[in-house]
Motif scaffolding. Structure first.
Motif, mmCIF file in Angstrom:
data_model
loop_
_atom_site.group_PDB
_atom_site.id
_atom_site.type_symbol
_atom_site.label_atom_id
_atom_site.label_comp_id
_atom_site.label_asym_id
_atom_site.label_seq_id
_atom_site.Cartn_x
_atom_site.Cartn_y
_atom_site.Cartn_z
ATOM 1 N N UNK A 176 1.083 -0.703 0.015
ATOM 2 C CA UNK A 176 -0.226 -0.010 0.104
ATOM 3 C C UNK A 176 0.765 0.919 0.058
ATOM 4 N N UNK A 177 2.517 1.064 0.472
ATOM 5 C CA UNK A 177 2.983 2.247 0.271
ATOM 6 C C UNK A 177 4.146 2.269 -0.151
ATOM 7 N N UNK A 178 3.624 2.334 -1.614
ATOM 8 C CA UNK A 178 5.032 2.181 -2.689
ATOM 9 C C UNK A 178 5.590 3.449 -2.987
ATOM 10 N N UNK A 179 4.734 4.819 -2.243
ATOM 11 C CA UNK A 179 5.926 5.839 -2.480
ATOM 12 C C UNK A 179 6.543 6.078 -1.359
ATOM 13 N N UNK A 180 7.395 4.953 -0.396
ATOM 14 C CA UNK A 180 8.110 5.414 0.933
ATOM 15 C C UNK A 180 9.310 5.262 0.272
ATOM 16 N N UNK A 181 9.908 6.395 0.677
ATOM 17 C CA UNK A 181 11.235 6.251 0.596
ATOM 18 C C UNK A 181 12.293 5.441 1.919
ATOM 19 N N UNK A 182 13.336 4.821 1.257
ATOM 20 C CA UNK A 182 14.199 3.874 2.248
ATOM 21 C C UNK A 182 15.318 4.486 2.801
ATOM 22 N N UNK A 183 15.454 4.244 4.319
ATOM 23 C CA UNK A 183 17.220 5.202 4.348
ATOM 24 C C UNK A 183 18.586 4.167 3.872
ATOM 25 N N UNK A 184 19.713 4.662 3.844
ATOM 26 C CA UNK A 184 20.603 3.432 3.147
ATOM 27 C C UNK A 184 19.961 1.996 3.749
ATOM 28 N N UNK A 219 -5.509 -1.461 -1.746
ATOM 29 C CA UNK A 219 -3.840 -1.598 -2.552
ATOM 30 C C UNK A 219 -4.496 -1.702 -4.229
ATOM 31 N N UNK A 220 -6.163 -1.854 -4.806
ATOM 32 C CA UNK A 220 -6.365 -1.659 -5.958
ATOM 33 C C UNK A 220 -6.511 0.144 -6.257
ATOM 34 N N UNK A 221 -6.772 0.679 -5.059
ATOM 35 C CA UNK A 221 -6.728 2.192 -5.323
ATOM 36 C C UNK A 221 -5.599 2.396 -4.802
ATOM 37 N N UNK A 265 -4.375 4.979 -7.606
ATOM 38 C CA UNK A 265 -2.805 6.709 -7.706
ATOM 39 C C UNK A 265 -1.949 6.881 -8.761
ATOM 40 N N UNK A 266 -1.372 5.482 -8.650
ATOM 41 C CA UNK A 266 0.653 5.484 -8.885
ATOM 42 C C UNK A 266 0.230 5.910 -10.642
ATOM 43 N N UNK A 267 -1.284 5.915 -10.518
ATOM 44 C CA UNK A 267 -1.833 5.446 -12.873
ATOM 45 C C UNK A 267 -1.963 6.903 -12.988
ATOM 46 N N UNK A 268 -1.844 7.797 -12.110
ATOM 47 C CA UNK A 268 -2.253 9.169 -12.253
ATOM 48 C C UNK A 268 -3.264 9.370 -12.731
ATOM 49 N N UNK A 269 -3.761 10.706 -13.501
ATOM 50 C CA UNK A 269 -4.750 11.314 -13.788
ATOM 51 C C UNK A 269 -5.738 9.894 -15.114
ATOM 52 N N UNK A 306 -6.829 7.725 -14.745
ATOM 53 C CA UNK A 306 -7.613 6.833 -13.476
ATOM 54 C C UNK A 306 -8.309 7.619 -12.277
ATOM 55 N N UNK A 307 -8.483 8.960 -12.544
ATOM 56 C CA UNK A 307 -9.938 9.266 -11.908
ATOM 57 C C UNK A 307 -10.776 8.856 -11.610
ATOM 58 N N UNK A 308 -11.580 9.063 -12.788
ATOM 59 C CA UNK A 308 -13.323 8.064 -12.524
ATOM 60 C C UNK A 308 -13.407 6.469 -12.195
ATOM 61 N N UNK A 309 -12.188 5.810 -12.245
ATOM 62 C CA UNK A 309 -11.978 4.119 -11.159
ATOM 63 C C UNK A 309 -12.167 5.032 -9.795
ATOM 64 N N UNK A 310 -11.190 5.819 -9.626
ATOM 65 C CA UNK A 310 -11.043 6.421 -8.177
ATOM 66 C C UNK A 310 -12.719 7.140 -7.874
#
Length: 153
Positions: A27-35, A66-68, A72-76, A78-82
């Motif tokens: 659910x968090x593909x946007x999260x960064x990781x430290x070294x 997760x689908x949502x 989100x990762x697909x961008x605009x 997927x607006x209708x589906x969201x």
């Protein structure tokens, strides 16, 4: 500013293990990781985390969230589906609210019922009361309860 799992969990008022679980479930593909591999959250991540928390509270499954998040990762594109997902969840929450209101109404009636029974020393007293003898603010609850108890009447 960057936040650790514990710091972000505190901001969201959830357990750090919940954030770790969300990450493990994708659910968090946007999260960064430290070294060193530690999850590091940015201020901008808070908005998506609030939406995930909101969707979870509506009863949406992790798979649906997760689908949502994939949308989100697909961008605009997927607006209708969201939008459809949020419309569906709004309807689900409205139904939950109606069910909870019905439950609360019955609880209010039964609270009055037992307060009256306690004051009178017997449950037979409120049970025998006619609707017009019940306090006006309690009557709708009594009527709703009676209809549920005796649907054929």
């Amino acid at each position: 500013m960057l936040y650790t799992v514990g710091e972000m969990a505190k901001k969201l008022n959830i357990a750090p293990s919940t954030l770790r679980y969300y990450d493990k479930e994708g659910l968090l593909p946007f999260v960064e990781r430290s070294d060193g591999g530690m999850r590091m959250f940015k201020d901008d991540d808070l908005e998506l985390l609030l939406i995930i928390d909101c969707l979870k509270k509506t009863g949406m499954s992790i798979k649906e969230i997760k689908t949502f998040m994939d949308l989100v990762q697909q961008g605009d594109d997927s607006i209708n589906q969201r939008l459809e997902m949020f419309q569906k969840q709004c309807k689900a929450v409205e139904l939950q609210l109606a069910q909870l209101q019905d439950t609360l109404d019955i609880l209010k009636y039964k609270r009055w019922y037992y307060e009256t029974a306690k004051a009178m020393g017997a449950t037979a007293v409120p049970r025998a009361m006619k609707t017009e003898d019940v306090p006006e603010d309690i009557r709708p609850y009594k009527e709703k309860y009676e209809k549920r108890r005796n649907p054929s009447k």
